[in-house]
Design an enzyme around this catalytic site. Sequence first.
Site, short mmCIF file in Angstrom:
data_model
loop_
_atom_site.label_atom_id
_atom_site.label_comp_id
_atom_site.label_asym_id
_atom_site.label_seq_id
_atom_site.Cartn_x
_atom_site.Cartn_y
_atom_site.Cartn_z
N CYS A 1 0.80 -1.22 0.00
CA CYS A 1 0.00 0.00 0.00
C CYS A 1 0.84 1.27 0.00
CB CYS A 1 -0.93 0.00 1.20
SG CYS A 1 -1.97 -1.48 1.28
N HIS B 1 -3.48 6.75 2.29
CA HIS B 1 -3.88 5.45 1.77
C HIS B 1 -5.28 5.13 2.26
CE1 HIS B 1 -4.29 1.26 1.04
NE2 HIS B 1 -4.00 0.89 2.27
N ASN C 1 -10.30 -0.76 -0.37
CA ASN C 1 -8.85 -0.68 -0.24
C ASN C 1 -8.22 -1.28 -1.50
OD1 ASN C 1 -6.13 -1.14 0.31
ND2 ASN C 1 -6.48 -1.77 2.43
#
Length: 333
Positions: free
Chosen positions: A122, A258, A289
């Site tokens: 990420c 993020h 996500n």
Amino acid sequence: MAKIKPGKGAPYARILGVGGYRPTRVVPNEVILETIDSSDEWIRSRSGIETRHWASDEETVAAMSLEASGKAIADAGISVEQIGGVIVSTVSHFKQTPAVATEIADKLGTDKAAAFDISAGCAGFGYGLTLAKGMIVEGSAEYVLVIGVERLSDLTDLEDRATAFLFGDGAGAVVVGPSQEPAIGPTVWGSEGDKSDTIKQTVPWTDYRDGTVEKFPAITQEGQAVFRWAVFEMAKVAQQALDAAGITADDLDVFIPHQANVRIIDSMVKTLKLPEHVTVARDIRTTGNTSAASIPLAMERLLATGEAKSGDTALVIGFGAGLVYAATVVTLP
């Protein structure tokens, strides 16, 4: 001893264009609830996620990257032939070699651009952005395409109550090019490998190949441990990035973290004491996500909706499996 000449790059680098691609299939929480014992209210309250996008067979890592890249190149106002580097951050391209970046560089029509993949989870977009900045300032490329792309639906265990609802698919891309003034700040990045078990692939590919396990490998995590680390440690990293750029929270226009969990985002906003005028990306609500793709996708949406504008000062921070992280301050394209 011979002296090696320094590179002849630009004094600074900046993001010149951004593009995103979200798969056409929208998956509501109700679909996830078919395989886990939970509720729509629980998923929304714990993560903020209402829907996510899942890719079809045709929406491959390369195909999604090409769509996002085409938009970013057009937004930057340059030709494909000017791109000297293609950096792809992904953990869901299932060919170990060759790098998917080489396929993308070729299909875009670049003139033999340097092309490689990175695996930084990420935080991958921040890692790629930092590498691109170095290439431009050093002079090995004038323009670099940085792509964050994932098909995390391929690595999701739909029976894992802790993660089944989290992940989505998509691609985000930016074009990084020369600048006469600072527009990508110093990067604060690092890793904490002693915590690597908190987010990980369930088993190695070889276990599945050898028949040691029957279930295809997936991504799993220790939710509470990740939450605590992200809220307390990443807020410190975000502050360090502000300090490195020589600005304060009051100078920010936009915050693009993020998109891991809306509670993490809200906690970081509170810890950093961001003023009310700062626009905060919460793209996770409808995108989920998407790991390396989450920051450029969120950036693209904020600009497209007018919630952010060209020239705004934005703090971006990615964090995830490894555990790895990267934060910097940028001027939006």
